[in-house]
Structure formats: structure tokens, C-alpha cells
Design an enzyme around this catalytic site. Sequence first.
Site, mmCIF file in Angstrom:
data_model
loop_
_atom_site.group_PDB
_atom_site.id
_atom_site.type_symbol
_atom_site.label_atom_id
_atom_site.label_comp_id
_atom_site.label_asym_id
_atom_site.label_seq_id
_atom_site.Cartn_x
_atom_site.Cartn_y
_atom_site.Cartn_z
ATOM 1 C CD GLN A 232 -2.702 1.219 2.528
ATOM 2 O OE1 GLN A 232 -2.613 0.319 3.359
ATOM 3 N NE2 GLN A 232 -3.516 2.252 2.675
ATOM 4 C CG LEU A 233 2.255 5.173 -2.768
ATOM 5 C CD1 LEU A 233 3.720 4.788 -2.909
ATOM 6 C CD2 LEU A 233 1.752 5.887 -4.025
ATOM 7 C CG ASP A 234 3.574 7.284 0.421
ATOM 8 O OD1 ASP A 234 4.726 6.815 0.508
ATOM 9 O OD2 ASP A 234 3.256 8.125 -0.428
ATOM 10 N N GLY A 235 1.421 3.655 2.978
ATOM 11 C CA GLY A 235 0.445 3.216 3.961
ATOM 12 C C GLY A 235 0.999 2.209 4.948
#
Length: 290
Positions: A232-235
Site C-alpha cells: 500500500q503506497l505510503d500506507g
Amino acid sequence: MTTATAILQMICPDQPGLVRELSGWVAANGGNIVHADHHSDQGAGLFLSRIEWQLEGFGLPREAICPTASALAERLGGQYKVNFSDVRPPVAIFVSKQDHCLLDLLWRTRTGELPMQVPLVISNHPDLGALAEEFGARFAHVPISAANREEAEARHLELLAEHGIELVILAKYMQVLTPAFLESFDPPDAFHRVINIHHSFLPAFQGAQPYHRAWERGVKLIGATGHYVTEQLDGGPIIAQSTVPVGHRDEVPDLIRLGRDCERLALARAVRLHLKRQVMVYRGRTAVFA
């Protein structure tokens, strides 16, 4: 001289008697516990523990500690990891063109503040080669684009395996790691192996020109976030954050300067906490025993 210690991290289903069970195992083998931190998450039904004890006088040799802890974790139905305080793991730093985080990490490693080795720096640009080599790291320039991403990441994995890399740090590496790379190098469990620095409080101001948009909004506080990398991008789970106040007289260059300070500090804190084995991940969040 500081006595070497062993560190056991354990996550297992919560049940009565776990503190006694884990500390009793250390004590039964003659270990002197110097730190013990526990957390019971009643909502998740999980018990998290970090126990650190002196190796001097411990009844088991180093090579026997991990197998014994594995049997204990299996009996408790949990996940575990054992590390030793006098081991400096090999770390690879991924960068692009910005040098402030790379320089800070290399300096903190040289001074002994970060207990790690940096044998390898990987970049999609050649700009920081001289800086990496000045600190004794091998610099690998691996250009990457949409057309060659699979080939480039295969080369990354070769380099990581060649140097026995335990941890990857994305120090302003302006590329997204693919799920295939993460699945190969960092399979999902409670002990992640890739750390990133994000240029704001997650999830605010994601994407390009975060400081410009923060300035346009007239923010009074900016920050940076050190977190583990997931698909999850930047998650990914957050490890450490740093903040600094800003005022109406601050312009975009001021926010960029202050933001870089935050990035350096948050990333260094996140890496140190990881190296000290003070971070445990569960259900997409972290418990930080600091």
C-alpha cells in the site's frame, strides 16, 4: 564496556501467564534480564513482548538460543525473532538525487550512533556515487523506468543477496517498490525489512510538491514520517515522526529546509528503533517499546 545482550521479540495469542512463561524461560537458563516490555492488545487478542538479557552467564550458547525460542514460540502459537546487541547488521540504502538523508545516515553510522554497517548504496541516478564511496560503501547505479523495472529490481535483489543485506532503507528514493520485490525480500510478517521516509505526516499532502501545498494551506506545523514499506503506497506501519512549527513569514524554501531536518530526524529515529529491536508490527500498526 557494555555487556552483550540477547533480545527476544514475541507476538502470540493473549493468555494468562505469558509474562511468567517468557521471563521464566530466561531465568531458568540463568539469564539476567535488563529490559522487559510487554503489551496486551485486548481488542486484537494478542500479546507482544520484548525481553533483553545479558549473554554473560546465560546457560545456552548463542547458536542454541534461536532454536529453543522457536520451540517456545511454536508452543505458544506465536511469531518470534532473536537478535544480539553486538551484531551490526548489513544495511543497503536506496537513494535518488537528494543527499541529506543519505549523508545523515552514513555519518550516524560512522560515529556509532546507528549500530549497523552500510556496505551498499543503490541509486537510479549516478549523482551520489562519490558521497557513498567516501564512507566506504559500494555504489551501484541501476537506472530504472517503467520499461525495465522488472530487470532493475532483479538486479537489486542480486546485489542485496551478494552483500547479505538484512535491512533496506529508502532515503529519498523516488521510486515505488513493486509487490514482487517486497514479496521476495520482505515477506509479510511481524518483523519488516524495508523502511521509508515520507515527506509529511501520513497521510496528509501525499504526492508531488508537498511543501508547496502545505505552504498554500498556511499550515502551522510540518513533519516527516518514518514507516515500514508495504504494497500500500505510503500506507505502511508508522515507526517514528518528527515535527517543526512554521509561521506566516516562512516561505516555501523555509518549509523545504525545515522539512529536510524533520526527514533526517524521523528516518534516523525509525532506523535506530528498528536496529534496537524496539518495534513490532501487528494488524498494520506498530508497538514501539522505546
